[in-house]
Design a protein around this motif. Structure first.
Motif, PDB file in Angstrom:
ATOM      1  N   UNK A 159      17.029  32.484  -1.487  1.00  0.00           N
ATOM      2  CA  UNK A 159      17.613  33.553  -2.307  1.00  0.00           C
ATOM      3  C   UNK A 159      16.523  34.427  -2.910  1.00  0.00           C
ATOM      4  N   UNK A 160      15.425  33.795  -3.355  1.00  0.00           N
ATOM      5  CA  UNK A 160      14.396  34.518  -4.091  1.00  0.00           C
ATOM      6  C   UNK A 160      13.238  35.005  -3.234  1.00  0.00           C
ATOM      7  N   UNK A 161      13.191  34.529  -1.981  1.00  0.00           N
ATOM      8  CA  UNK A 161      12.103  34.950  -1.110  1.00  0.00           C
ATOM      9  C   UNK A 161      10.756  34.396  -1.506  1.00  0.00           C
ATOM     10  N   UNK A 162      10.737  33.200  -2.071  1.00  0.00           N
ATOM     11  CA  UNK A 162       9.475  32.555  -2.462  1.00  0.00           C
ATOM     12  C   UNK A 162       9.665  31.044  -2.430  1.00  0.00           C
ATOM     13  N   UNK A 163       8.590  30.285  -2.371  1.00  0.00           N
ATOM     14  CA  UNK A 163       8.662  28.825  -2.274  1.00  0.00           C
ATOM     15  C   UNK A 163       8.777  28.226  -3.678  1.00  0.00           C
ATOM     16  N   UNK A 187      25.602  27.747  -5.290  1.00  0.00           N
ATOM     17  CA  UNK A 187      24.158  27.738  -5.560  1.00  0.00           C
ATOM     18  C   UNK A 187      23.552  29.120  -5.330  1.00  0.00           C
ATOM     19  N   UNK A 188      23.920  29.742  -4.207  1.00  0.00           N
ATOM     20  CA  UNK A 188      23.345  31.046  -3.873  1.00  0.00           C
ATOM     21  C   UNK A 188      23.633  32.062  -4.980  1.00  0.00           C
ATOM     22  N   UNK A 189      24.893  32.097  -5.435  1.00  0.00           N
ATOM     23  CA  UNK A 189      25.267  33.033  -6.497  1.00  0.00           C
ATOM     24  C   UNK A 189      24.535  32.708  -7.785  1.00  0.00           C
ATOM     25  N   UNK A 190      24.354  31.412  -8.069  1.00  0.00           N
ATOM     26  CA  UNK A 190      23.712  30.998  -9.317  1.00  0.00           C
ATOM     27  C   UNK A 190      22.239  31.418  -9.356  1.00  0.00           C
ATOM     28  N   UNK A 191      21.519  31.219  -8.259  1.00  0.00           N
ATOM     29  CA  UNK A 191      20.097  31.566  -8.272  1.00  0.00           C
ATOM     30  C   UNK A 191      19.899  33.076  -8.370  1.00  0.00           C
ATOM     31  N   UNK A 192      20.746  33.840  -7.700  1.00  0.00           N
ATOM     32  CA  UNK A 192      20.670  35.299  -7.835  1.00  0.00           C
ATOM     33  C   UNK A 192      21.018  35.723  -9.259  1.00  0.00           C
TER      34      UNK A 192
END
Length: 322
Positions: free
Chosen positions: A51-55, A118-123
């Motif tokens: 989602x964030x494009x980072x590790x 999860x995807x919605x939460x991290x965004x």
């Protein structure tokens, strides 16, 4: 005037197990490192990274304390660990009868209650932390934990020390601990006034005056963002911080927007859960802050801080089902 919804909760399930999701400020480099190879935890970190494009796992393992303390990094790392640990416990039969988060942890609790993907939460967390950071830059603030103080005393102290500036009780933690938030000068005046009464305080390492009117500028853009987020009903109570009452799909957006400027009703939430039959408060995340707050509220309340492999295995041993 209190925001608390006084409606009692329905009785909890037989185990009386409550998962508590950690809030910001509990982060530490290397936190949960020995949990990252558990499949459910690894999947959650992979989701956050996508989602964030980072590790995000590398952030937990390798970041400096300064890098991890940045709001944008801290919130994602703490939430990923809380959510992943919660899923891993559930996969081993450790299923909560209720969920309670602290500030940021409220969003983690919504995911574990299946109210939010999860995807919605991290965004959502990324956007929330960005807006909170912008509000903190525009309206600088500070937070301080006052010890051995009652709410009426804290309210009177804030009214006296504000001198026309923002100063309010922000985290009602229980056990005589109340965190105040406001402009830096007002917080200093309150600390000095409390010290003059022989009171103790501890300044929090935060980058703003969260859960206070200093965050008001974040509300409108956050509400606009939330209008595009889908929420579902939860199978078990997810206790919200604003009213100490179960969240609903219809009310989740309003709650999250109000949450930015409203005090965290932690003590009232714990009391309500105990009245409904809570028998174990298990913090999923890191730092054990919430488990310690439960101890302050009620020294007899069973509690656990699940933050490494040994504490994870111990809770599975006690509550897991084959």
């Amino acid at each position: 005037m209190s925001n608390i919804d006084e409606t009692p909760l329905e009785p909890l399930g037989a185990s009386g197990l409550v998962f508590m999701a950690s809030g910001q400020g509990s982060q530490k480099p290397g936190m949960g490192a020995d949990l990252l190879d558990i499949p459910e935890v690894a999947r959650t970190f992979a989701c956050a990274s996508e989602v964030l494009g980072r590790d995000v796992a590398a952030l937990v393992r390798d970041a400096s304390p300064e890098e991890l303390a940045d709001t944008r990094n801290a919130q994602i790392a703490i939430a990923a660990l809380s959510i992943g640990t919660g899923w891993a416990l559930m996969a081993r039969g450790v299923v909560p009868d209720a969920l309670l988060g602290f500030s940021l942890g409220q969003i983690s609790a919504m995911v574990l209650g299946d109210m939010l993907t999860e995807e919605a939460a991290f965004a959502l967390i990324a956007e929330r932390s960005r807006l909170m950071g912008e509000a903190a830059d525009a309206n600088p603030g500070a937070m301080s934990a006052l010890l051995k103080i009652t709410l009426p005393e804290a309210e009177a102290l804030c009214a006296e020390a504000a001198e026309g500036e923002v100063l309010v009780p922000a985290n009602l933690n229980g056990g005589g601990q109340i965190v105040i938030a406001g402009t830096p000068a007002a917080v200093v005046r309150a600390e000095e006034a409390w010290a003059a009464q022989k009171g103790r305080f501890s300044r929090l390492a935060t980058s703003g005056g969260f859960h206070s009117p200093l965050m008001a500028s974040a509300q409108e853009p956050f509400a606009a963002y939330l209008a595009g987020v889908a929420f579902r009903e939860s199978a078990v109570p997810v206790i919200g911080n604003v009213h100490a009452a179960p969240l609903t799909a219809a009310g989740a957006r309003d709650e999250l927007v109000a949450h930015l400027v409203s005090p965290v009703q932690f003590e009232a939430s714990v009391a309500k859960l105990q009245a409904a039959g809570a028998r174990m408060f298990a913090e999923v995340g890191f730092g054990g802050v919430l488990a310690n707050l439960v101890k302050r509220i009620d020294r007899t309340a069973p509690r656990a801080a699940v933050q490494d492999r040994s504490s994870f295995d111990a809770l599975v041993e006690e509550f897991g089902k084959e």
